[in-house]
Design a protein around this motif. Structure first.
Motif, PDB file in Angstrom:
ATOM      1  N   ILE A 115       1.437  27.631   5.363  1.00 62.69           N
ATOM      2  CA  ILE A 115       2.729  27.653   4.911  1.00 62.69           C
ATOM      3  C   ILE A 115       3.335  26.050   5.001  1.00 62.69           C
ATOM      4  CG2 ILE A 115       3.416  30.114   5.361  1.00 62.69           C
ATOM      5  CD1 ILE A 115       5.308  28.379   7.603  1.00 62.69           C
ATOM      6  N   ALA A 116       4.388  26.106   4.107  1.00 58.45           N
ATOM      7  CA  ALA A 116       5.277  24.792   4.503  1.00 58.45           C
ATOM      8  C   ALA A 116       6.420  25.493   4.809  1.00 58.45           C
ATOM      9  CB  ALA A 116       5.359  24.220   2.970  1.00 58.45           C
ATOM     10  N   ALA A 117       7.467  24.539   5.756  1.00 54.91           N
ATOM     11  CA  ALA A 117       8.486  25.128   6.397  1.00 54.91           C
ATOM     12  C   ALA A 117       9.476  23.968   6.329  1.00 54.91           C
ATOM     13  CB  ALA A 117       8.386  25.447   7.630  1.00 54.91           C
ATOM     14  N   ALA A 118      10.754  24.171   5.937  1.00 57.04           N
ATOM     15  CA  ALA A 118      11.759  23.287   5.627  1.00 57.04           C
ATOM     16  C   ALA A 118      13.054  23.860   6.568  1.00 57.04           C
ATOM     17  CB  ALA A 118      12.113  22.886   4.231  1.00 57.04           C
ATOM     18  N   VAL A 119      13.697  22.879   7.177  1.00 50.70           N
ATOM     19  CA  VAL A 119      14.942  22.978   7.790  1.00 50.70           C
ATOM     20  C   VAL A 119      16.101  22.143   7.227  1.00 50.70           C
ATOM     21  CG1 VAL A 119      16.083  23.075  10.017  1.00 50.70           C
ATOM     22  CG2 VAL A 119      13.648  23.722   9.931  1.00 50.70           C
ATOM     23  N   ARG A 127       4.272  20.748   6.323  1.00 55.41           N
ATOM     24  CA  ARG A 127       3.182  21.595   5.637  1.00 55.41           C
ATOM     25  C   ARG A 127       1.967  21.642   6.218  1.00 55.41           C
ATOM     26  NH1 ARG A 127      -0.731  20.330   2.298  1.00 55.41           N
ATOM     27  NH2 ARG A 127      -0.577  17.922   2.909  1.00 55.41           N
ATOM     28  N   ASP A 128       1.388  23.041   6.363  1.00 58.52           N
ATOM     29  CA  ASP A 128       0.071  23.142   6.857  1.00 58.52           C
ATOM     30  C   ASP A 128      -0.947  22.463   6.138  1.00 58.52           C
ATOM     31  OD1 ASP A 128      -1.743  23.694   8.735  1.00 58.52           O
ATOM     32  OD2 ASP A 128      -1.571  26.058   8.595  1.00 58.52           O
ATOM     33  N   ASP A 129      -2.139  22.434   6.558  1.00 62.90           N
ATOM     34  CA  ASP A 129      -3.425  22.051   5.764  1.00 62.90           C
ATOM     35  C   ASP A 129      -3.642  22.962   4.770  1.00 62.90           C
ATOM     36  OD1 ASP A 129      -3.478  19.864   7.597  1.00 62.90           O
ATOM     37  OD2 ASP A 129      -5.149  20.885   8.707  1.00 62.90           O
ATOM     38  N   GLY A 130      -3.721  22.239   3.279  1.00 64.21           N
ATOM     39  CA  GLY A 130      -4.077  23.039   2.213  1.00 64.21           C
ATOM     40  C   GLY A 130      -2.831  23.685   1.552  1.00 64.21           C
ATOM     41  N   VAL A 131      -1.757  23.555   1.873  1.00 65.75           N
ATOM     42  CA  VAL A 131      -0.716  24.236   1.205  1.00 65.75           C
ATOM     43  C   VAL A 131      -0.299  23.543  -0.019  1.00 65.75           C
ATOM     44  CG1 VAL A 131       1.727  24.868   1.374  1.00 65.75           C
ATOM     45  CG2 VAL A 131       0.044  25.114   3.344  1.00 65.75           C
ATOM     46  N   GLY A 132      -0.181  24.233  -1.198  1.00 71.63           N
ATOM     47  CA  GLY A 132       0.225  23.629  -2.384  1.00 71.63           C
ATOM     48  C   GLY A 132       1.463  22.860  -2.357  1.00 71.63           C
ATOM     49  N   PRO A 133       1.707  21.822  -3.233  1.00 68.88           N
ATOM     50  CA  PRO A 133       2.822  20.975  -3.317  1.00 68.88           C
ATOM     51  C   PRO A 133       4.024  21.774  -3.755  1.00 68.88           C
ATOM     52  CG  PRO A 133       1.247  20.369  -4.892  1.00 68.88           C
ATOM     53  CD  PRO A 133       0.565  21.402  -4.342  1.00 68.88           C
ATOM     54  N   GLN A 138      28.192  30.997  13.832  1.00 67.86           N
ATOM     55  CA  GLN A 138      28.470  30.040  12.901  1.00 67.86           C
ATOM     56  C   GLN A 138      27.253  29.391  12.077  1.00 67.86           C
ATOM     57  OE1 GLN A 138      31.272  26.718  14.337  1.00 67.86           O
ATOM     58  NE2 GLN A 138      31.469  28.113  16.220  1.00 67.86           N
ATOM     59  N   VAL A 139      27.139  29.255  11.041  1.00 73.79           N
ATOM     60  CA  VAL A 139      25.878  28.867  10.343  1.00 73.79           C
ATOM     61  C   VAL A 139      25.896  27.149  10.605  1.00 73.79           C
ATOM     62  CG1 VAL A 139      24.982  28.325   7.872  1.00 73.79           C
ATOM     63  CG2 VAL A 139      26.216  30.236   8.385  1.00 73.79           C
ATOM     64  N   VAL A 140      24.574  26.723  11.005  1.00 71.84           N
ATOM     65  CA  VAL A 140      24.496  25.423  11.344  1.00 71.84           C
ATOM     66  C   VAL A 140      23.380  24.702  10.688  1.00 71.84           C
ATOM     67  CG1 VAL A 140      25.226  25.727  13.703  1.00 71.84           C
ATOM     68  CG2 VAL A 140      22.617  26.103  13.355  1.00 71.84           C
ATOM     69  N   GLY A 141      22.752  25.716   9.660  1.00 70.48           N
ATOM     70  CA  GLY A 141      21.640  25.192   8.809  1.00 70.48           C
ATOM     71  C   GLY A 141      20.944  26.505   8.580  1.00 70.48           C
ATOM     72  N   ALA A 142      19.716  26.065   8.152  1.00 72.21           N
ATOM     73  CA  ALA A 142      18.931  27.491   7.572  1.00 72.21           C
ATOM     74  C   ALA A 142      17.349  26.603   7.537  1.00 72.21           C
ATOM     75  CB  ALA A 142      19.241  27.783   5.970  1.00 72.21           C
ATOM     76  N   ILE A 143      16.366  27.864   7.683  1.00 73.88           N
ATOM     77  CA  ILE A 143      14.952  27.609   7.359  1.00 73.88           C
ATOM     78  C   ILE A 143      14.421  28.233   6.252  1.00 73.88           C
ATOM     79  CG2 ILE A 143      14.508  29.565   8.999  1.00 73.88           C
ATOM     80  CD1 ILE A 143      11.894  27.851   9.833  1.00 73.88           C
ATOM     81  N   GLY A 144      13.465  27.475   5.613  1.00 67.19           N
ATOM     82  CA  GLY A 144      12.736  28.133   4.424  1.00 67.19           C
ATOM     83  C   GLY A 144      11.200  28.042   4.718  1.00 67.19           C
ATOM     84  N   VAL A 145      10.700  29.140   4.202  1.00 69.98           N
ATOM     85  CA  VAL A 145       9.101  29.338   4.475  1.00 69.98           C
ATOM     86  C   VAL A 145       8.584  29.729   3.337  1.00 69.98           C
ATOM     87  CG1 VAL A 145       7.275  30.628   5.530  1.00 69.98           C
ATOM     88  CG2 VAL A 145       9.372  29.557   6.993  1.00 69.98           C
ATOM     89  N   ALA A 146       7.585  28.919   2.917  1.00 71.46           N
ATOM     90  CA  ALA A 146       6.826  29.226   1.441  1.00 71.46           C
ATOM     91  C   ALA A 146       5.380  29.223   1.561  1.00 71.46           C
ATOM     92  CB  ALA A 146       7.381  28.234   0.276  1.00 71.46           C
ATOM     93  N   SER A 200       9.874  25.751   0.009  1.00 72.31           N
ATOM     94  CA  SER A 200      10.537  26.131   1.153  1.00 72.31           C
ATOM     95  C   SER A 200      11.859  25.398   1.443  1.00 72.31           C
ATOM     96  CB  SER A 200       9.514  25.453   2.230  1.00 72.31           C
ATOM     97  OG  SER A 200       9.429  24.183   2.143  1.00 72.31           O
ATOM     98  N   ARG A 201      11.971  24.051   0.786  1.00 73.18           N
ATOM     99  CA  ARG A 201      13.509  23.412   0.666  1.00 73.18           C
ATOM    100  C   ARG A 201      14.358  24.357   0.186  1.00 73.18           C
ATOM    101  NH1 ARG A 201      17.008  21.049  -2.023  1.00 73.18           N
ATOM    102  NH2 ARG A 201      15.369  21.178  -4.074  1.00 73.18           N
ATOM    103  N   ARG A 202      14.132  24.759  -1.133  1.00 76.52           N
ATOM    104  CA  ARG A 202      14.927  25.356  -2.063  1.00 76.52           C
ATOM    105  C   ARG A 202      15.209  26.876  -1.257  1.00 76.52           C
ATOM    106  NH1 ARG A 202      13.407  25.756  -8.017  1.00 76.52           N
ATOM    107  NH2 ARG A 202      15.156  26.871  -8.070  1.00 76.52           N
TER     108      ARG A 202
END
Length: 163
Positions: free
Chosen positions: A50-54, A66-72, A128-136, A78-80
């Motif tokens: 996967i790819a992970a964005a915070v 981004r893990d190896d082999g994950v598409g761009p 309280q919201v301090v951020g978010a994580i996205g996984v794709a 993940s960011r969105r």
């Protein structure tokens, strides 16, 4: 002294001495990197790359791994997803389901930065919201959501997500 200056000084003197801007917990780089790494490790244990964005409370990207082999396309997804979870204060899996069930919610899909696809989860400290994580890239929205939730569970101080 002018009358306006006297009024201003009187108003300042009348303000409560303890009045200050509220303090909010912040998401730091160390925690963001730990979240992304934990999400990758969690998915990798299931044979998924996967790819992970915070993002932080302002929607700024703090960490992207981004893990190896994950598409761009998965890095951007993940960011969105993280941005969507932050800005709506809801998991993107729930938003996607709402969009299918509630006609008024479908319009959210037309906003350029939002991505109504499971894998984005808000990060909370004392509700309280301090951020978010996205996984794709984990083989579907349910898998992406599960990896994000497991990552949150690995970082002390964050409120634990509800299933």
């Amino acid at each position: 002294m002018s009358k306006q200056l006297v009024i201003l000084l009187a108003a300042l003197a009348a303000a409560p001495a303890g009045a200050a801007l509220p303090r909010h917990p912040d998401l730091d780089l160390e925690a963001a990197n730990r979240l992304a790494a934990r999400a990758i490790a969690s998915c990798r244990a299931e044979g998924r790359a996967i790819a992970a964005a915070v993002v932080d409370r302002g929607g700024n990207l703090v960490a992207l791994q981004r893990d190896d082999g994950v598409g761009p396309h998965n890095t951007e997804a993940s960011r969105r997803k993280a941005y969507t979870a932050l800005s709506t204060r809801k998991p993107t899996l729930q938003l996607a389901r709402d969009a299918q069930a509630v006609p008024d919610t479908r319009n959210l899909a037309t906003l350029p930065e939002l991505l109504l696809l499971g894998g984005g989860v808000p990060l909370l400290v004392e509700k309280q919201v301090v951020g978010a994580i996205g996984v794709a890239g984990g083989g579907g929205p349910l898998n992406d959501h599960a990896c994000a939730q497991r990552a949150i569970g690995a970082v002390p101080g964050l409120d634990q997500p509800t299933p």
